[in-house]
Design a protein around this motif. Structure first.
Motif, mmCIF file in Angstrom:
data_model
loop_
_atom_site.group_PDB
_atom_site.id
_atom_site.type_symbol
_atom_site.label_atom_id
_atom_site.label_comp_id
_atom_site.label_asym_id
_atom_site.label_seq_id
_atom_site.Cartn_x
_atom_site.Cartn_y
_atom_site.Cartn_z
ATOM 1 N N THR A 1 -20.116 75.130 38.105
ATOM 2 C CA THR A 1 -20.661 74.239 37.064
ATOM 3 C C THR A 1 -19.528 73.917 36.078
ATOM 4 O O THR A 1 -19.450 72.809 35.563
ATOM 5 N N GLY A 2 -18.631 74.881 35.856
ATOM 6 C CA GLY A 2 -17.472 74.637 34.985
ATOM 7 C C GLY A 2 -16.615 73.513 35.548
ATOM 8 O O GLY A 2 -16.126 72.653 34.811
ATOM 9 N N GLU A 3 -16.417 73.511 36.868
ATOM 10 C CA GLU A 3 -15.617 72.449 37.492
ATOM 11 C C GLU A 3 -16.335 71.105 37.345
ATOM 12 O O GLU A 3 -15.695 70.086 37.046
ATOM 13 N N LEU A 4 -17.654 71.132 37.527
ATOM 14 C CA LEU A 4 -18.429 69.892 37.369
ATOM 15 C C LEU A 4 -18.298 69.368 35.934
ATOM 16 O O LEU A 4 -18.060 68.171 35.724
ATOM 17 N N VAL A 5 -18.426 70.278 34.984
ATOM 18 C CA VAL A 5 -18.341 69.897 33.575
ATOM 19 C C VAL A 5 -16.965 69.299 33.262
ATOM 20 O O VAL A 5 -16.849 68.270 32.591
ATOM 21 N N HIS A 6 -15.912 69.921 33.776
ATOM 22 C CA HIS A 6 -14.562 69.404 33.521
ATOM 23 C C HIS A 6 -14.392 68.013 34.118
ATOM 24 O O HIS A 6 -13.827 67.108 33.494
ATOM 25 N N ARG A 7 -14.909 67.838 35.355
ATOM 26 C CA ARG A 7 -14.758 66.533 36.007
ATOM 27 C C ARG A 7 -15.625 65.474 35.336
ATOM 28 O O ARG A 7 -15.245 64.301 35.263
ATOM 29 N N LEU A 8 -16.813 65.861 34.847
ATOM 30 C CA LEU A 8 -17.668 64.907 34.139
ATOM 31 C C LEU A 8 -17.004 64.453 32.844
ATOM 32 O O LEU A 8 -17.150 63.311 32.417
ATOM 33 N N ASP A 9 -16.255 65.379 32.238
ATOM 34 C CA ASP A 9 -15.521 65.064 31.023
ATOM 35 C C ASP A 9 -14.495 63.953 31.299
ATOM 36 O O ASP A 9 -14.376 62.985 30.531
ATOM 37 N N VAL A 10 -13.787 64.118 32.428
ATOM 38 C CA VAL A 10 -12.798 63.091 32.816
ATOM 39 C C VAL A 10 -13.515 61.773 33.098
ATOM 40 O O VAL A 10 -13.095 60.693 32.666
ATOM 41 N N PHE A 11 -14.655 61.868 33.817
ATOM 42 C CA PHE A 11 -15.442 60.685 34.182
ATOM 43 C C PHE A 11 -15.894 59.941 32.924
ATOM 44 O O PHE A 11 -15.672 58.733 32.777
ATOM 45 N N ALA A 12 -16.515 60.706 32.000
ATOM 46 C CA ALA A 12 -17.061 60.071 30.790
ATOM 47 C C ALA A 12 -15.939 59.512 29.903
ATOM 48 O O ALA A 12 -16.101 58.463 29.276
ATOM 49 N N GLY A 13 -14.806 60.203 29.902
ATOM 50 C CA GLY A 13 -13.690 59.785 29.042
ATOM 51 C C GLY A 13 -13.053 58.477 29.493
ATOM 52 O O GLY A 13 -12.503 57.740 28.667
ATOM 53 N N GLY A 14 -13.100 58.178 30.785
ATOM 54 C CA GLY A 14 -12.378 56.997 31.280
ATOM 55 C C GLY A 14 -13.254 55.881 31.803
ATOM 56 O O GLY A 14 -12.770 54.776 32.061
ATOM 57 N N LEU A 15 -14.571 56.152 31.943
ATOM 58 C CA LEU A 15 -15.450 55.150 32.579
ATOM 59 C C LEU A 15 -15.431 53.810 31.842
ATOM 60 O O LEU A 15 -15.349 52.754 32.463
ATOM 61 N N GLY A 16 -15.492 53.889 30.517
ATOM 62 C CA GLY A 16 -15.593 52.662 29.723
ATOM 63 C C GLY A 16 -14.387 51.754 29.851
ATOM 64 O O GLY A 16 -14.473 50.556 29.558
ATOM 65 N N ASP A 17 -13.250 52.302 30.295
ATOM 66 C CA ASP A 17 -12.042 51.482 30.369
ATOM 67 C C ASP A 17 -11.699 51.107 31.820
ATOM 68 O O ASP A 17 -10.671 50.484 32.065
ATOM 69 N N PHE A 18 -12.571 51.488 32.749
ATOM 70 C CA PHE A 18 -12.253 51.267 34.162
ATOM 71 C C PHE A 18 -12.201 49.768 34.506
ATOM 72 O O PHE A 18 -11.209 49.289 35.077
ATOM 73 N N ILE A 19 -13.277 49.057 34.147
ATOM 74 C CA ILE A 19 -13.313 47.615 34.470
ATOM 75 C C ILE A 19 -12.179 46.868 33.728
ATOM 76 O O ILE A 19 -11.461 46.089 34.354
#
Ligand code: SF4
Ligand code: SF4
Length: 452
Positions: free
Chosen positions: A355-373
């Protein structure tokens, strides 16, 4: 009983007889997995995606703000794979594009088709765990998650490793013995809510063993298991290859209590013994690296970022390894005349590690999603896309992360309780039982402290 109540029962029951066979309830899943052209389509889609990543990484702009390959790999693909572990186990490995080149070369008859040597079977696990540690270390220290070129070279080096082994040995020896992503996926799959298993009643007396050997010119299981040989989620790719090879309709896809395999395995497998402390230690180090305290200490000691992070990583690993050893000492038993040596604290910490790995990866996901497009827009000079930027606030992500970590801690306590009530009844002293629960709680607090 209707299927969904049976499904719920199989998720919470500790009785293996209660497991629900999804192939029976939803025959479409079995049909999908058995139809090999479906897998071929998925693999082709994966291959195309990887080619795009590699081309964009090697020949696109070096700035991650102008190259979509970086977020595609580290922010979308990798978090999606991590999330899939909890539901479909190692199924990602069944469609993974990494072995694609090797499989292609084998089909062209370019493999020596040697049997896998004993050395690889015996020591492959250590090499794979070392490679996993190396990937995580390089990801941070060399800023791989911000480098399009570095990301491409990582993808290419894994494809090359897999192809080299495919040229030498039969089947997908890379996936079974050396792949670092396969190792972490296998270890995580041990807490998946599904498992691919044979019906041993149907296998009894089987003379073909087609699932393992292959049938009528069709090769057998690519990772040398065959449905009848699947005992845990560590190695099976859930690729469905053996479904069409079995003439007795034995393979099943079972819905289960996600902790039942951890309780049954009791930390007997070397893969988890090292991956779990490394993951927990590295996650704490990775989160801590974004804190002000880390920057202050690093400046105070005049350390470079790579050196300071490496130091933190090693300290985290050694600390968690020590905690696991101490917990095992408190548990009071680590060897059984029936199944040999085991590490009871490893399955207790596995839910938090993943779950720690999931949380870390979700952090990366949430941090960069808005700038992807907008990144795609900047890369291809489509200015209109820059208006689509948005920001995901930290707080909801932190609350969700805390909720996941709390679940991981509760799961660890649940596994400890099941150990003490079932297999090790009367073995663990009350005081030690309380201290181990406290250790789980302290680890949870440590996670929350670095997440917030
Ligand atoms: S899974 Fe099928 S082919 Fe494999 S041993 Fe069982 S019955 Fe035989
Ligand atoms: S046992 Fe069957 S599903 Fe599992 S990896 Fe082998 S062929 Fe694929």
């Amino acid at each position: 009983m209707i299927w969904w109540t049976r499904g719920l029962r199989s998720l919470i029951s500790s009785d293996e007889e209660e497991r629900l066979d999804l192939f029976r309830v939803f025959p479409g899943i079995r049909r999908f997995l058995a139809a090999r052209h479906h897998y071929a389509y998925l693999r082709t889609a994966g291959d195309v995606l990887f080619i795009i990543v590699v081309v964009s990484g090697l020949f696109g702009p070096p700035d991650p703000e102008r190259n979509f390959a970086v977020f595609l790999v580290w922010g979308l693909l990798w978090p999606a794979i991590v999330l899939s572990w909890f539901f479909t186990g190692r199924m990602w490995c069944g469609i993974c594009p990494f072995p694609g080149l090797g499989i292609f070369l084998q089909r062209k008859g370019l493999s020596l088709n040697l049997p896998v040597p004993g050395l690889l079977k015996k020591y492959g696990v250590y090499t794979a765990v070392f490679l996993l540690a190396l990937v995580i270390w390089v990801e941070i220290v060399a800023g791989l998650d911000r480098s399009p070129m570095g990301t491409s070279w990582l993808v290419l080096s894994i494809v090359a490793g897999s192809a080299l082994l495919a040229l030498l040995f039969t089947g997908q020896s890379w996936c079974r013995h050396l792949c670092p992503l396969g190792r972490i996926s296998g270890a995580a799959a041990t807490l998946s809510i599904t498992e691919f298993r044979p019906d041993h009643e149907k296998c009894r007396g089987c003379e073909t063993f087609g699932c393992y050997r292959g049938v009528d010119g069709r090769s057998g299981c690519p990772v040398y298991l065959g449905a009848y040989g699947v005992q845990n989620n560590l190695h099976c790719l859930v690729c469905g290859h053996c479904l069409v090879l079995c003439h007795r309709d034995s393979p099943r896809l079972l819905l289960r209590n996600p902790y039942s395999e951890l309780i049954r395995n009791k930390g007997r497998y070397i893969t988890c013994t090292y991956i779990v402390p490394f993951l927990i230690g590295s996650q704490l180090a990775r989160f801590l690296r974004h804190h002000e305290l880390y920057a202050r200490l690093r400046d105070l000691l005049s350390l470079s970022d790579p050196f300071a992070f490496s130091l933190l990583l090693v300290t985290g690993f050694v600390l968690i390894l020590g905690i696991i050893r101490f917990g095992t000492y408190l548990f009071g038993i680590s060897e059984d005349p029936m199944f040999g040596k085991f590490a009871p604290m490893v399955p207790i910490f596995i839910p938090m590690a993943f779950t720690g790995e999931l949380v870390h990866r979700l952090d990366v996901f949430a941090g960069g999603l808005g700038d992807f497009i907008p990144t795609i827009g900047r890369q291809f000079h489509l200015d209109v896309l820059s208006g689509l930027a948005f920001h995901i606030p930290d707080f909801p992500v932190q609350i969700m992360s805390a909720f996941f970590m709390l679940n991981g801690a509760i799961a660890g306590s649940y596994i400890l309780w099941r150990f003490c009530l079932e297999d090790f009844e009367g073995v663990v002293r009350l005081g030690n039982f309380i201290v181990i629960n406290l250790m789980i709680f302290v680890l949870l607090i440590a996670y929350l402290a670095v997440i917030f």
